[in-house]
Design a protein around this motif. Sequence first.
Motif, mmCIF file in Angstrom:
data_model
loop_
_atom_site.group_PDB
_atom_site.id
_atom_site.type_symbol
_atom_site.label_atom_id
_atom_site.label_comp_id
_atom_site.label_asym_id
_atom_site.label_seq_id
_atom_site.Cartn_x
_atom_site.Cartn_y
_atom_site.Cartn_z
ATOM 1 N N ALA A 1 1.642 -9.176 -4.765
ATOM 2 C CA ALA A 1 1.840 -8.271 -6.101
ATOM 3 C C ALA A 1 2.686 -8.915 -6.776
ATOM 4 O O ALA A 1 2.516 -9.117 -8.201
ATOM 5 N N ILE B 1 2.355 -12.147 -8.757
ATOM 6 C CA ILE B 1 1.310 -12.181 -10.157
ATOM 7 C C ILE B 1 2.551 -11.881 -11.290
ATOM 8 O O ILE B 1 2.496 -12.419 -12.253
ATOM 9 N N ASP C 1 -0.940 -0.994 -10.978
ATOM 10 C CA ASP C 1 -2.114 -1.903 -11.402
ATOM 11 C C ASP C 1 -2.495 -3.129 -10.563
ATOM 12 O O ASP C 1 -3.494 -3.392 -10.039
ATOM 13 N N ILE C 2 -1.361 -3.897 -10.663
ATOM 14 C CA ILE C 2 -1.536 -5.138 -9.829
ATOM 15 C C ILE C 2 -1.781 -5.006 -8.235
ATOM 16 O O ILE C 2 -2.777 -5.442 -7.509
ATOM 17 N N ARG D 1 -3.472 -2.253 -6.962
ATOM 18 C CA ARG D 1 -4.687 -1.802 -6.831
ATOM 19 C C ARG D 1 -5.685 -2.730 -6.693
ATOM 20 O O ARG D 1 -6.567 -2.576 -5.961
ATOM 21 N N GLU D 2 -5.177 -4.065 -7.172
ATOM 22 C CA GLU D 2 -6.124 -5.185 -6.966
ATOM 23 C C GLU D 2 -5.915 -6.117 -6.034
ATOM 24 O O GLU D 2 -6.653 -6.945 -5.827
ATOM 25 N N THR D 3 -4.669 -5.739 -5.440
ATOM 26 C CA THR D 3 -4.119 -6.724 -4.293
ATOM 27 C C THR D 3 -4.799 -6.653 -3.117
ATOM 28 O O THR D 3 -5.072 -5.656 -2.366
ATOM 29 N N LYS D 4 -5.554 -7.700 -2.448
ATOM 30 C CA LYS D 4 -6.073 -7.654 -1.356
ATOM 31 C C LYS D 4 -5.400 -7.730 0.083
ATOM 32 O O LYS D 4 -4.206 -8.452 -0.236
ATOM 33 N N ILE E 1 -1.391 -5.131 2.961
ATOM 34 C CA ILE E 1 -1.307 -5.271 1.487
ATOM 35 C C ILE E 1 0.170 -5.391 1.080
ATOM 36 O O ILE E 1 0.745 -4.457 1.490
ATOM 37 N N HIS F 1 0.893 -1.204 -0.035
ATOM 38 C CA HIS F 1 -0.042 0.204 0.021
ATOM 39 C C HIS F 1 0.732 1.419 0.025
ATOM 40 O O HIS F 1 0.561 2.296 -0.453
ATOM 41 N N ASP G 1 3.744 -1.514 -13.995
ATOM 42 C CA ASP G 1 2.637 -2.517 -13.964
ATOM 43 C C ASP G 1 2.313 -2.625 -12.670
ATOM 44 O O ASP G 1 1.183 -3.221 -12.364
#
Length: 272
Positions: A231, A234, A213-214, A216-219, A226, A110, A210
């Motif tokens: 990330a 991925i 972007d990853i 942003r989607e990481t829980k 976070i 984060h 990139d």
Amino acid sequence: MIKKCLFPAAGYGTRFLPATKATPKEMLPILTKPLIQYGVEEAIEAGCTTMAIVTGRGKRAIEDHFDISYELEHQIKGTLQEYCLTEIQNVIEKCTFSYTRQAEVKGLGHAILSGETLIGYEPFAVVLADDLCDAKVGVLSQMITLYEKYQCSIVAIEEIPLENSNKYGVIAGVEIEKNIFKISNMVEKPESQDAPSNLAIIGRYILTPDIFDILRETKPGKGGEIQITDALLIQAQQGKVLGVKFDGQRFDCGSIDGFVKATNYFYKNQNQ
Ligand code: UTP
């Protein structure tokens, strides 16, 4: 070319309380120099010219440190102490500093995502200032040279005793060149029996953009935070993350033990 270096520096530094109650952990000194200045000097050596620092509440001393102090400089001009400011003055001359705040301490991933506004869409370096490195050629320099060849995300790794695996992100991978691993898996803070190897990620990263972007989607992952490791996994699954066993020595100055070891090491070196 990697010109920007991100310093996530918003953590609470709870292991150093009460020292870190009102002082950023990154400002704790090894001898006379704050941890974050060592990190910035390493980034300058690697060719970075923009230092992007993610701070939080109570971290203003970092901004003051990387700024001119007219009154102090005037006061000590012509005295023996004048030279004590030479190094920091050189640092201030050689690069620019930009800051953003991580409003809530939600994890390293984060914090890195909070730095997007300072980085933009380009590859960048990340330094965790509490991992203090000493090397003939700086660790970040070693990694940027490697980036020029492979153009993908890179993490610095080192061998650790397995019983410490629950303090690190731990990787699995194949050695494609001496000391260079193509990473296939990474696990955040595994117990020793679940660790995929004894190779742990330390606080130096080169990241391709990139990653934002990853992230942003990481829980939230381990510890409800976070995690950058999640990330990076991925990217690793796309074959786009290398780990490099760097030349040099690293001190975990986020722990009291590592901090004392670093202090003794630098003190000994200074007096040799
Ligand atoms: P640490 O895990 O060492 O946490 O963070 P910490 O808060 O600094 O220290 P302790 O564990 O409470 O003693 C690793 C790095 O990531 C940054 C920290 O500032 C440190 O440089 N970080 C961590 C952030 O910037 N934001 C976060 O939300 C978490």
